[in-house]
Design a protein around this motif. Structure first.
Motif, PDB file in Angstrom:
ATOM      1  N   CYS A  48      -3.295-110.554  68.035  1.00  0.00           N
ATOM      2  CA  CYS A  48      -3.932-109.236  68.012  1.00  0.00           C
ATOM      3  C   CYS A  48      -3.295-108.367  69.097  1.00  0.00           C
ATOM      4  CB  CYS A  48      -5.439-109.397  68.253  1.00  0.00           C
ATOM      5  SG  CYS A  48      -6.334-107.837  68.390  1.00  0.00           S
ATOM      6  N   CYS A  49      -2.848-107.185  68.726  1.00  0.00           N
ATOM      7  CA  CYS A  49      -2.188-106.296  69.679  1.00  0.00           C
ATOM      8  C   CYS A  49      -3.128-105.798  70.772  1.00  0.00           C
ATOM      9  CB  CYS A  49      -1.595-105.091  68.955  1.00  0.00           C
ATOM     10  SG  CYS A  49      -0.264-105.509  67.847  1.00  0.00           S
ATOM     11  N   ILE A  50      -4.417-105.864  70.534  1.00  0.00           N
ATOM     12  CA  ILE A  50      -5.381-105.336  71.491  1.00  0.00           C
ATOM     13  C   ILE A  50      -5.803-106.396  72.498  1.00  0.00           C
ATOM     14  CG2 ILE A  50      -7.643-104.248  71.771  1.00  0.00           C
ATOM     15  CD1 ILE A  50      -7.167-103.022  68.949  1.00  0.00           C
ATOM     16  N   CYS A  51      -6.288-107.552  72.008  1.00  0.00           N
ATOM     17  CA  CYS A  51      -6.783-108.582  72.936  1.00  0.00           C
ATOM     18  C   CYS A  51      -5.743-109.652  73.227  1.00  0.00           C
ATOM     19  CB  CYS A  51      -8.068-109.215  72.407  1.00  0.00           C
ATOM     20  SG  CYS A  51      -7.814-110.283  70.955  1.00  0.00           S
ATOM     21  N   GLN A  52      -4.629-109.656  72.500  1.00  0.00           N
ATOM     22  CA  GLN A  52      -3.537-110.611  72.668  1.00  0.00           C
ATOM     23  C   GLN A  52      -3.931-112.048  72.355  1.00  0.00           C
ATOM     24  OE1 GLN A  52      -0.176-109.780  73.396  1.00  0.00           O
ATOM     25  NE2 GLN A  52      -1.106-107.892  72.702  1.00  0.00           N
ATOM     26  N   GLU A  53      -5.006-112.259  71.587  1.00  0.00           N
ATOM     27  CA  GLU A  53      -5.423-113.607  71.215  1.00  0.00           C
ATOM     28  C   GLU A  53      -4.927-113.924  69.810  1.00  0.00           C
ATOM     29  OE1 GLU A  53      -9.136-115.056  72.173  1.00  0.00           O
ATOM     30  OE2 GLU A  53      -9.146-114.113  74.147  1.00  0.00           O
ATOM     31  N   LYS A  60     -12.454-111.850  61.363  1.00  0.00           N
ATOM     32  CA  LYS A  60     -12.478-110.608  60.589  1.00  0.00           C
ATOM     33  C   LYS A  60     -11.371-109.705  61.116  1.00  0.00           C
ATOM     34  CE  LYS A  60     -17.384-110.847  59.670  1.00  0.00           C
ATOM     35  NZ  LYS A  60     -18.700-110.240  59.906  1.00  0.00           N
ATOM     36  N   LEU A  61     -10.429-109.366  60.232  1.00  0.00           N
ATOM     37  CA  LEU A  61      -9.290-108.541  60.610  1.00  0.00           C
ATOM     38  C   LEU A  61      -9.326-107.224  59.867  1.00  0.00           C
ATOM     39  CD1 LEU A  61      -6.362-111.127  60.479  1.00  0.00           C
ATOM     40  CD2 LEU A  61      -7.943-110.655  62.348  1.00  0.00           C
ATOM     41  N   GLY A  62      -8.691-106.245  60.461  1.00  0.00           N
ATOM     42  CA  GLY A  62      -8.503-104.969  59.811  1.00  0.00           C
ATOM     43  C   GLY A  62      -7.027-104.638  59.819  1.00  0.00           C
ATOM     44  N   ARG A  63      -6.542-104.097  58.718  1.00  0.00           N
ATOM     45  CA  ARG A  63      -5.139-103.697  58.626  1.00  0.00           C
ATOM     46  C   ARG A  63      -5.104-102.191  58.434  1.00  0.00           C
ATOM     47  NH1 ARG A  63      -2.045-107.215  54.908  1.00  0.00           N
ATOM     48  NH2 ARG A  63      -1.841-108.405  56.801  1.00  0.00           N
ATOM     49  N   LEU A  64      -4.340-101.519  59.284  1.00  0.00           N
ATOM     50  CA  LEU A  64      -4.179-100.081  59.175  1.00  0.00           C
ATOM     51  C   LEU A  64      -2.992 -99.760  58.276  1.00  0.00           C
ATOM     52  CD1 LEU A  64      -4.822 -99.069  62.897  1.00  0.00           C
ATOM     53  CD2 LEU A  64      -6.392 -98.927  60.964  1.00  0.00           C
ATOM     54  N   ASP A  65      -2.829 -98.486  57.947  1.00  0.00           N
ATOM     55  CA  ASP A  65      -1.744 -98.061  57.068  1.00  0.00           C
ATOM     56  C   ASP A  65      -0.370 -98.452  57.606  1.00  0.00           C
ATOM     57  OD1 ASP A  65      -3.549 -97.006  55.277  1.00  0.00           O
ATOM     58  OD2 ASP A  65      -3.390 -94.968  56.063  1.00  0.00           O
ATOM     59  N   CYS A  66      -0.265 -98.621  58.929  1.00  0.00           N
ATOM     60  CA  CYS A  66       1.013 -98.997  59.530  1.00  0.00           C
ATOM     61  C   CYS A  66       1.368-100.452  59.237  1.00  0.00           C
ATOM     62  CB  CYS A  66       0.993 -98.762  61.041  1.00  0.00           C
ATOM     63  SG  CYS A  66      -0.231 -99.765  61.926  1.00  0.00           S
ATOM     64  N   GLY A  67       0.378-101.242  58.751  1.00  0.00           N
ATOM     65  CA  GLY A  67       0.634-102.632  58.409  1.00  0.00           C
ATOM     66  C   GLY A  67       0.255-103.628  59.476  1.00  0.00           C
ATOM     67  N   ASP A  69      -2.213-105.814  61.864  1.00  0.00           N
ATOM     68  CA  ASP A  69      -3.551-106.399  61.834  1.00  0.00           C
ATOM     69  C   ASP A  69      -4.148-106.397  63.239  1.00  0.00           C
ATOM     70  OD1 ASP A  69      -3.723-107.040  59.129  1.00  0.00           O
ATOM     71  OD2 ASP A  69      -2.667-108.939  59.405  1.00  0.00           O
ATOM     72  N   PHE A  70      -5.459-106.258  63.294  1.00  0.00           N
ATOM     73  CA  PHE A  70      -6.212-106.279  64.535  1.00  0.00           C
ATOM     74  C   PHE A  70      -7.536-106.959  64.245  1.00  0.00           C
ATOM     75  CE2 PHE A  70      -3.800-102.352  64.317  1.00  0.00           C
ATOM     76  CZ  PHE A  70      -3.145-102.321  65.546  1.00  0.00           C
ATOM     77  N   HIS A  71      -8.190-107.484  65.283  1.00  0.00           N
ATOM     78  CA  HIS A  71      -9.566-107.909  65.103  1.00  0.00           C
ATOM     79  C   HIS A  71     -10.360-106.635  64.773  1.00  0.00           C
ATOM     80  CE1 HIS A  71      -8.383-111.487  67.576  1.00  0.00           C
ATOM     81  NE2 HIS A  71      -9.063-112.061  66.589  1.00  0.00           N
ATOM     82  N   SER A  72     -11.145-106.651  63.711  1.00  0.00           N
ATOM     83  CA  SER A  72     -11.852-105.464  63.235  1.00  0.00           C
ATOM     84  C   SER A  72     -12.730-104.831  64.309  1.00  0.00           C
ATOM     85  CB  SER A  72     -12.738-105.804  62.021  1.00  0.00           C
ATOM     86  OG  SER A  72     -11.940-106.140  60.928  1.00  0.00           O
ATOM     87  N   SER A  73     -13.386-105.651  65.105  1.00  0.00           N
ATOM     88  CA  SER A  73     -14.295-105.100  66.113  1.00  0.00           C
ATOM     89  C   SER A  73     -13.555-104.238  67.131  1.00  0.00           C
ATOM     90  CB  SER A  73     -15.037-106.229  66.830  1.00  0.00           C
ATOM     91  OG  SER A  73     -14.122-107.117  67.449  1.00  0.00           O
ATOM     92  N   PHE A  74     -12.304-104.590  67.445  1.00  0.00           N
ATOM     93  CA  PHE A  74     -11.566-103.806  68.427  1.00  0.00           C
ATOM     94  C   PHE A  74     -11.066-102.481  67.859  1.00  0.00           C
ATOM     95  CE2 PHE A  74     -10.572-108.104  70.309  1.00  0.00           C
ATOM     96  CZ  PHE A  74     -11.404-107.935  71.397  1.00  0.00           C
ATOM     97  N   ILE A  75     -10.571-102.498  66.657  1.00  0.00           N
ATOM     98  CA  ILE A  75     -10.001-101.274  66.090  1.00  0.00           C
ATOM     99  C   ILE A  75     -11.094-100.246  65.817  1.00  0.00           C
ATOM    100  CG2 ILE A  75      -9.970-101.875  63.647  1.00  0.00           C
ATOM    101  CD1 ILE A  75      -7.173-100.124  65.617  1.00  0.00           C
TER     102      ILE A  75
END
Length: 77
Positions: A48-53, A60-67, A69-75
């Motif tokens: 995860c680009c945000i928490c680095q885990e 639960k992941l979320g994918r933005l238009d850029c492609g 993935d992040f943990h959904s709670s962080f994005i």
């Protein structure tokens, strides 16, 4: 800057508006659960680009238009 330092900075400066409503983010966020069975063996997986885990089964992941993935709670934050 470490993640802990960023959290401390957030506490000092408060919330910063992204100008995006939660509804707007939700429309763009393609949500899915992480499954190691769905990833390609040839693809090197990034944390995860945000928490680095690393992702674990069922996260639960979320994918933005850029492609990315992040943990959904962080994005959503």
């Amino acid at each position: 800057m470490s993640y802990e330092e960023l959290l401390a900075l957030e506490e000092r400066i408060g919330n910063v508006s992204t100008e995006l409503t939660e509804e707007s983010v939700a429309k763009r966020l393609k949500q899915h659960k992480y499954s190691s069975l769905n990833r390609h063996i040839s693809m090197e997986e990034e944390p995860c680009c945000i928490c680095q885990e690393e992702y674990v089964e069922g996260d639960k992941l979320g994918r933005l238009d850029c492609g990315h993935d992040f943990h959904s709670s962080f994005i959503k934050q």
